[in-house]
Design a protein around this motif. Structure first.
Motif, short mmCIF file in Angstrom:
data_model
loop_
_atom_site.label_atom_id
_atom_site.label_comp_id
_atom_site.label_asym_id
_atom_site.label_seq_id
_atom_site.Cartn_x
_atom_site.Cartn_y
_atom_site.Cartn_z
N TYR A 97 0.84 -1.20 0.00
CA TYR A 97 0.00 0.00 0.00
C TYR A 97 0.87 1.25 0.00
O TYR A 97 1.94 1.29 0.59
N SER A 98 0.35 2.28 -0.62
CA SER A 98 1.03 3.58 -0.62
C SER A 98 1.05 4.17 0.78
O SER A 98 0.12 3.97 1.56
N ASN A 99 2.09 4.91 1.07
CA ASN A 99 2.18 5.63 2.35
C ASN A 99 1.87 7.11 2.16
O ASN A 99 2.19 7.93 3.02
N LEU A 100 1.27 7.44 1.03
CA LEU A 100 0.89 8.82 0.75
C LEU A 100 -0.59 8.91 0.43
O LEU A 100 -1.18 7.97 -0.09
N ILE A 156 0.88 8.55 5.38
CA ILE A 156 0.06 7.52 6.01
C ILE A 156 0.99 6.61 6.81
O ILE A 156 1.98 6.12 6.28
N GLU A 157 0.66 6.43 8.06
CA GLU A 157 1.40 5.47 8.89
C GLU A 157 0.44 4.35 9.24
O GLU A 157 -0.69 4.59 9.66
N TRP A 158 0.91 3.13 9.06
CA TRP A 158 0.11 1.95 9.35
C TRP A 158 0.46 1.43 10.73
O TRP A 158 1.63 1.31 11.08
N SER A 186 10.86 10.20 0.60
CA SER A 186 11.03 9.37 1.80
C SER A 186 9.73 8.69 2.20
O SER A 186 9.75 7.64 2.84
N LYS A 187 8.60 9.26 1.83
CA LYS A 187 7.29 8.68 2.18
C LYS A 187 6.76 7.75 1.09
O LYS A 187 5.99 6.84 1.37
N ALA A 188 7.16 8.01 -0.16
CA ALA A 188 6.63 7.25 -1.29
C ALA A 188 7.30 5.88 -1.39
O ALA A 188 8.45 5.70 -1.02
N LYS A 189 6.56 4.92 -1.89
CA LYS A 189 7.11 3.61 -2.21
C LYS A 189 7.89 3.74 -3.52
O LYS A 189 7.60 4.62 -4.35
N MET A 219 5.53 8.55 -10.34
CA MET A 219 4.20 9.15 -10.49
C MET A 219 4.00 10.28 -9.48
O MET A 219 3.40 11.31 -9.80
N VAL A 220 4.50 10.11 -8.25
CA VAL A 220 4.40 11.16 -7.24
C VAL A 220 5.14 12.41 -7.72
O VAL A 220 4.63 13.53 -7.64
#
Length: 144
Positions: free
Chosen positions: A43-46, A64-66, A96-99, A105-106
């Motif tokens: 899953y994306s973290n953004l 996003i933090e899981w 740093s947040k993106a996979k 794409m980000v």
């Protein structure tokens, strides 16, 4: 002056539609990837949101933090600071947040959104200036 305000508001509406389309393109990409890969690790973290309130356009990224066990995870949204002068997010922070799979794409999405944010900011300020000029005119007309 009223015609100017209407035209500016129309431009802001157009920018909102454009930002929404850019965000939608990003989400289609993310959803397609996530549907092909299982597990919350893919899953994306953004999170990208796009909204409009009055004549103010709000386009922002959140981290996003899981948390929790793998089969019962929940997410927490955390704000990401934006550079107010340039209306953009720092690439290093987004990266740093993106996979790895979503970073290109980000980066492309943020480049497009930066331009939209800057245009919307100037249009919003123009609209406020015109409204202030109208107020000055009313005061002067009232005195005469």
């Amino acid at each position: 002056m009223d015609e100017c305000i209407k035209n500016i508001e129309s431009c802001i509406d157009d920018l909102h539609s454009l930002a929404y389309n850019v965000a939608d393109r990003y989400w289609l990409f993310v959803n397609e990837h996530e549907s092909k890969n299982t597990g919350t690790d893919s899953y994306s973290n953004l999170e990208l949101t796009c909204g409009k309130k009055g004549n103010h356009l709000k386009v922002r990224w959140q981290a996003i933090e899981w948390h929790g066990r793998k089969n019962a995870r929940s997410r927490i949204r955390l704000p990401i600071a934006r550079d107010e002068e340039y209306m953009t997010y720092q690439k290093s922070v987004l990266k740093s947040k993106a996979k790895d799979w979503e970073w290109p794409m980000v980066k492309e999405t943020e480049l497009q959104l930066q331009s939209i944010r800057r245009q919307a900011h100037h249009l919003f300020r123009s609209n406020m200036s015109i409204r202030s000029a109208k107020q000055v005119r009313r005061v002067l007309e009232a005195k005469h």
